[in-house]
Scaffold this motif. Sequence first.
Motif, PDB file in Angstrom:
ATOM      1  N   ASN A  14       0.809  -1.227   0.000  1.00 55.27           N
ATOM      2  CA  ASN A  14       0.000   0.000   0.000  1.00 55.27           C
ATOM      3  C   ASN A  14       0.838   1.271   0.000  1.00 55.27           C
ATOM      4  OD1 ASN A  14      -2.888  -1.074   0.438  1.00 55.27           O
ATOM      5  ND2 ASN A  14      -1.726  -2.117   2.034  1.00 55.27           N
ATOM      6  N   TYR A  15       2.104   1.158  -0.373  1.00 57.04           N
ATOM      7  CA  TYR A  15       2.960   2.338  -0.412  1.00 57.04           C
ATOM      8  C   TYR A  15       2.515   3.270  -1.535  1.00 57.04           C
ATOM      9  CZ  TYR A  15       7.156   5.205  -0.460  1.00 57.04           C
ATOM     10  OH  TYR A  15       8.013   6.261  -0.399  1.00 57.04           O
ATOM     11  N   PRO A  16       2.504   4.597  -1.318  1.00 60.07           N
ATOM     12  CA  PRO A  16       2.933   5.338  -0.125  1.00 60.07           C
ATOM     13  C   PRO A  16       1.798   5.682   0.839  1.00 60.07           C
ATOM     14  CG  PRO A  16       2.629   6.886  -1.895  1.00 60.07           C
ATOM     15  CD  PRO A  16       2.246   5.526  -2.452  1.00 60.07           C
ATOM     16  N   VAL A  17       0.623   5.106   0.622  1.00 59.03           N
ATOM     17  CA  VAL A  17      -0.507   5.416   1.499  1.00 59.03           C
ATOM     18  C   VAL A  17      -0.268   4.891   2.910  1.00 59.03           C
ATOM     19  CG1 VAL A  17      -2.984   5.068   1.874  1.00 59.03           C
ATOM     20  CG2 VAL A  17      -2.084   5.391  -0.455  1.00 59.03           C
ATOM     21  N   TYR A  18       0.301   3.673   3.002  1.00 62.40           N
ATOM     22  CA  TYR A  18       0.566   3.017   4.283  1.00 62.40           C
ATOM     23  C   TYR A  18       2.073   2.935   4.465  1.00 62.40           C
ATOM     24  CZ  TYR A  18      -0.205  -0.302   8.138  1.00 62.40           C
ATOM     25  OH  TYR A  18      -0.254  -0.907   9.362  1.00 62.40           O
ATOM     26  N   THR A  19       2.579   3.586   5.525  1.00 60.39           N
ATOM     27  CA  THR A  19       4.020   3.689   5.712  1.00 60.39           C
ATOM     28  C   THR A  19       4.481   2.928   6.960  1.00 60.39           C
ATOM     29  OG1 THR A  19       3.895   5.683   7.101  1.00 60.39           O
ATOM     30  CG2 THR A  19       3.946   5.994   4.686  1.00 60.39           C
ATOM     31  N   PHE A  20       5.778   2.929   7.181  1.00 57.04           N
ATOM     32  CA  PHE A  20       6.354   2.272   8.356  1.00 57.04           C
ATOM     33  C   PHE A  20       5.785   2.863   9.641  1.00 57.04           C
ATOM     34  CE2 PHE A  20       9.759   1.828  11.567  1.00 57.04           C
ATOM     35  CZ  PHE A  20       9.854   0.447  11.595  1.00 57.04           C
ATOM     36  N   ASP A  21       5.630   4.185   9.681  1.00 58.51           N
ATOM     37  CA  ASP A  21       5.051   4.837  10.856  1.00 58.51           C
ATOM     38  C   ASP A  21       3.649   4.308  11.157  1.00 58.51           C
ATOM     39  OD1 ASP A  21       7.301   6.342  11.214  1.00 58.51           O
ATOM     40  OD2 ASP A  21       6.515   8.132  10.232  1.00 58.51           O
ATOM     41  N   ASP A  22       2.876   4.065  10.094  1.00 52.23           N
ATOM     42  CA  ASP A  22       1.523   3.552  10.270  1.00 52.23           C
ATOM     43  C   ASP A  22       1.528   2.135  10.840  1.00 52.23           C
ATOM     44  OD1 ASP A  22       0.286   5.865   9.151  1.00 52.23           O
ATOM     45  OD2 ASP A  22       0.802   5.125   7.151  1.00 52.23           O
ATOM     46  N   ALA A  23       2.502   1.332  10.432  1.00 54.54           N
ATOM     47  CA  ALA A  23       2.575  -0.064  10.871  1.00 54.54           C
ATOM     48  C   ALA A  23       3.091  -0.192  12.294  1.00 54.54           C
ATOM     49  CB  ALA A  23       3.461  -0.864   9.917  1.00 54.54           C
ATOM     50  N   VAL A  24       3.948   0.734  12.705  1.00 49.60           N
ATOM     51  CA  VAL A  24       4.587   0.609  14.019  1.00 49.60           C
ATOM     52  C   VAL A  24       3.587   0.733  15.160  1.00 49.60           C
ATOM     53  CG1 VAL A  24       6.137   1.809  15.622  1.00 49.60           C
ATOM     54  CG2 VAL A  24       6.907   1.273  13.318  1.00 49.60           C
ATOM     55  N   PHE A  25       2.606   1.605  15.058  1.00 50.67           N
ATOM     56  CA  PHE A  25       1.673   1.806  16.172  1.00 50.67           C
ATOM     57  C   PHE A  25       0.899   0.539  16.536  1.00 50.67           C
ATOM     58  CE2 PHE A  25      -2.274   3.018  18.234  1.00 50.67           C
ATOM     59  CZ  PHE A  25      -1.815   3.877  19.224  1.00 50.67           C
ATOM     60  N   PRO A  26       0.249  -0.145  15.587  1.00 52.19           N
ATOM     61  CA  PRO A  26      -0.454  -1.379  15.979  1.00 52.19           C
ATOM     62  C   PRO A  26       0.493  -2.468  16.474  1.00 52.19           C
ATOM     63  CG  PRO A  26      -0.516  -1.083  13.599  1.00 52.19           C
ATOM     64  CD  PRO A  26      -0.015   0.194  14.177  1.00 52.19           C
ATOM     65  N   ILE A  27       1.704  -2.540  15.920  1.00 55.63           N
ATOM     66  CA  ILE A  27       2.681  -3.535  16.374  1.00 55.63           C
ATOM     67  C   ILE A  27       3.100  -3.244  17.812  1.00 55.63           C
ATOM     68  CG2 ILE A  27       5.030  -4.416  16.059  1.00 55.63           C
ATOM     69  CD1 ILE A  27       4.626  -3.940  13.031  1.00 55.63           C
ATOM     70  N   ALA A  28       3.473  -1.991  18.079  1.00 55.30           N
ATOM     71  CA  ALA A  28       3.916  -1.608  19.420  1.00 55.30           C
ATOM     72  C   ALA A  28       2.783  -1.752  20.434  1.00 55.30           C
ATOM     73  CB  ALA A  28       4.434  -0.169  19.413  1.00 55.30           C
ATOM     74  N   SER A  29       1.558  -1.434  20.028  1.00 55.09           N
ATOM     75  CA  SER A  29       0.412  -1.542  20.933  1.00 55.09           C
ATOM     76  C   SER A  29       0.180  -2.987  21.356  1.00 55.09           C
ATOM     77  CB  SER A  29      -0.850  -0.994  20.254  1.00 55.09           C
ATOM     78  OG  SER A  29      -0.719   0.383  19.974  1.00 55.09           O
ATOM     79  N   SER A  30       0.218  -3.904  20.387  1.00 58.23           N
ATOM     80  CA  SER A  30      -0.014  -5.310  20.720  1.00 58.23           C
ATOM     81  C   SER A  30       1.126  -5.881  21.552  1.00 58.23           C
ATOM     82  CB  SER A  30      -0.222  -6.140  19.443  1.00 58.23           C
ATOM     83  OG  SER A  30       0.874  -6.003  18.558  1.00 58.23           O
ATOM     84  N   LEU A  31       2.352  -5.408  21.323  1.00 57.03           N
ATOM     85  CA  LEU A  31       3.490  -5.879  22.112  1.00 57.03           C
ATOM     86  C   LEU A  31       3.409  -5.363  23.542  1.00 57.03           C
ATOM     87  CD1 LEU A  31       6.215  -7.384  22.128  1.00 57.03           C
ATOM     88  CD2 LEU A  31       7.308  -5.230  21.461  1.00 57.03           C
ATOM     89  N   TYR A  32       3.127  -4.088  23.695  1.00 60.86           N
ATOM     90  CA  TYR A  32       3.024  -3.447  25.010  1.00 60.86           C
ATOM     91  C   TYR A  32       1.965  -4.122  25.872  1.00 60.86           C
ATOM     92  CZ  TYR A  32       1.067   0.239  28.118  1.00 60.86           C
ATOM     93  OH  TYR A  32       0.545   0.942  29.172  1.00 60.86           O
ATOM     94  N   VAL A  33       0.798  -4.338  25.305  1.00 68.03           N
ATOM     95  CA  VAL A  33      -0.302  -4.935  26.063  1.00 68.03           C
ATOM     96  C   VAL A  33      -0.103  -6.443  26.219  1.00 68.03           C
ATOM     97  CG1 VAL A  33      -2.787  -5.349  26.104  1.00 68.03           C
ATOM     98  CG2 VAL A  33      -1.903  -3.145  25.304  1.00 68.03           C
ATOM     99  N   GLY A  34       0.300  -7.102  25.134  1.00 70.12           N
ATOM    100  CA  GLY A  34       0.426  -8.553  25.146  1.00 70.12           C
ATOM    101  C   GLY A  34       1.453  -9.072  26.124  1.00 70.12           C
ATOM    102  N   ILE A  35       2.614  -8.429  26.192  1.00 69.90           N
ATOM    103  CA  ILE A  35       3.666  -8.876  27.110  1.00 69.90           C
ATOM    104  C   ILE A  35       3.212  -8.753  28.559  1.00 69.90           C
ATOM    105  CG2 ILE A  35       5.948  -8.304  28.020  1.00 69.90           C
ATOM    106  CD1 ILE A  35       6.096  -9.892  25.497  1.00 69.90           C
ATOM    107  N   GLY A  36       2.543  -7.648  28.875  1.00 65.55           N
ATOM    108  CA  GLY A  36       2.071  -7.459  30.239  1.00 65.55           C
ATOM    109  C   GLY A  36       1.079  -8.523  30.658  1.00 65.55           C
ATOM    110  N   PHE A  37       0.095  -8.803  29.806  1.00 68.69           N
ATOM    111  CA  PHE A  37      -0.909  -9.808  30.148  1.00 68.69           C
ATOM    112  C   PHE A  37      -0.346 -11.223  30.066  1.00 68.69           C
ATOM    113  CE2 PHE A  37      -4.124  -6.427  29.261  1.00 68.69           C
ATOM    114  CZ  PHE A  37      -4.766  -6.490  30.492  1.00 68.69           C
TER     115      PHE A  37
END
Length: 264
Positions: free
Chosen positions: A98-121
Motif C-alpha cells: 500500500n505504499y505510499p498510502v501506508y508507511t512504516f510509521d503507520d505499521a509501528v503503532f499497531p505492532i507496538a500496541s499489541s506488544l506493550y499490552v500482550g507482554i504485560g498480560f
Amino acid sequence: MQKRIIFGLIALLIFMPLLFVGGIAFQLFIGLLSMLGVSELLRMKGLEVFSFEGVLAMLGAFVLTVPIGNYLSFLPIDANFSLFSIITFILLAGIVLNYPVYTFDDAVFPIASSLYVGIGFQNLIIAQQSGFNKVLLALLIVWATDIGAYFIGMRYGQRKLLPSVSPNKTIEGSLGGIVFALVVAGVFMAFDASLYAPYSFLVMILLVALFSIAGQFGDLIESAIKRHFGVKDSGRLIPGHGGVLDRFDSMLLVLPLMHFLGLF
C-alpha cells in the motif's frame, strides 16, 4: 465514588474467581482483555478497530498473551512469539502493498500496541500458573500504592510530580504510595515466605519499593498516552473506572519486572 465502588466490586467478583481457578477459562478471559486493551489504543489514535490492521493488532496481543503451545502440541515452545512475528511481518507487508498510502510509521503503532499490552498480560498468566499468591502480591502492591498515593497526596500533597503528564499527582503522594505498598506487602509476606523466594525478606522489601515505583511509572505511561491523544479514560468498560488499560496500566510493568527478577 459510590458508582466506582459498586462496579469495582462487580469487576472483582468476576476477575478473582477466574484468577483463583486459572486454566483455559482464565487464559481466554485475559486474552480477551488484551485484545480490548489494544482496541482502546487504536481508538485513541482514531484507527478503525475492525480494520485489517486493527484485527491483526488485537490478534497479536492475543497470541502473545495466551500460551497456545500448551494446547497445540505440534507448535514449538516459543509459539507465542513465533506467531506474533508472523503477524508483525504481515503488518509490515502493508508498507509494500500500500505504499505510499501506508508507511512504516503507520505499521509501528499497531505492532507496538499489541506488544506493550500482550507482554504485560502474558506475564499475568505466567504469574497465575506459578501460584495465586504471586498475582495477589502484585495486586496488593499496586492497590496499596494507588490508595496510599491518593490519600497521602490529598492530605499532604504540595509538590507536583510530573505536572505535564499528570497534574494531580504529587511527590508526597508518590512516597506515600511506596510506604503503603511496603506495609501491606510486608504483612502479606510475613505469613507466606514463598512469596519472596529466592530472596531474603529484607531484599524483597527493597524490591517491593521498586515494584511500587514501576507501578506508578506504568500509570504515568498511560497518562502520557491519554494526554497525547486528548482523552480522559482509555475506555468505558467499567463505569467509574474507565477501560482495560486504566485498570491494568500498572500491572503491565510490575508483572514483567517481577518475572525478570525470578519471583515467578
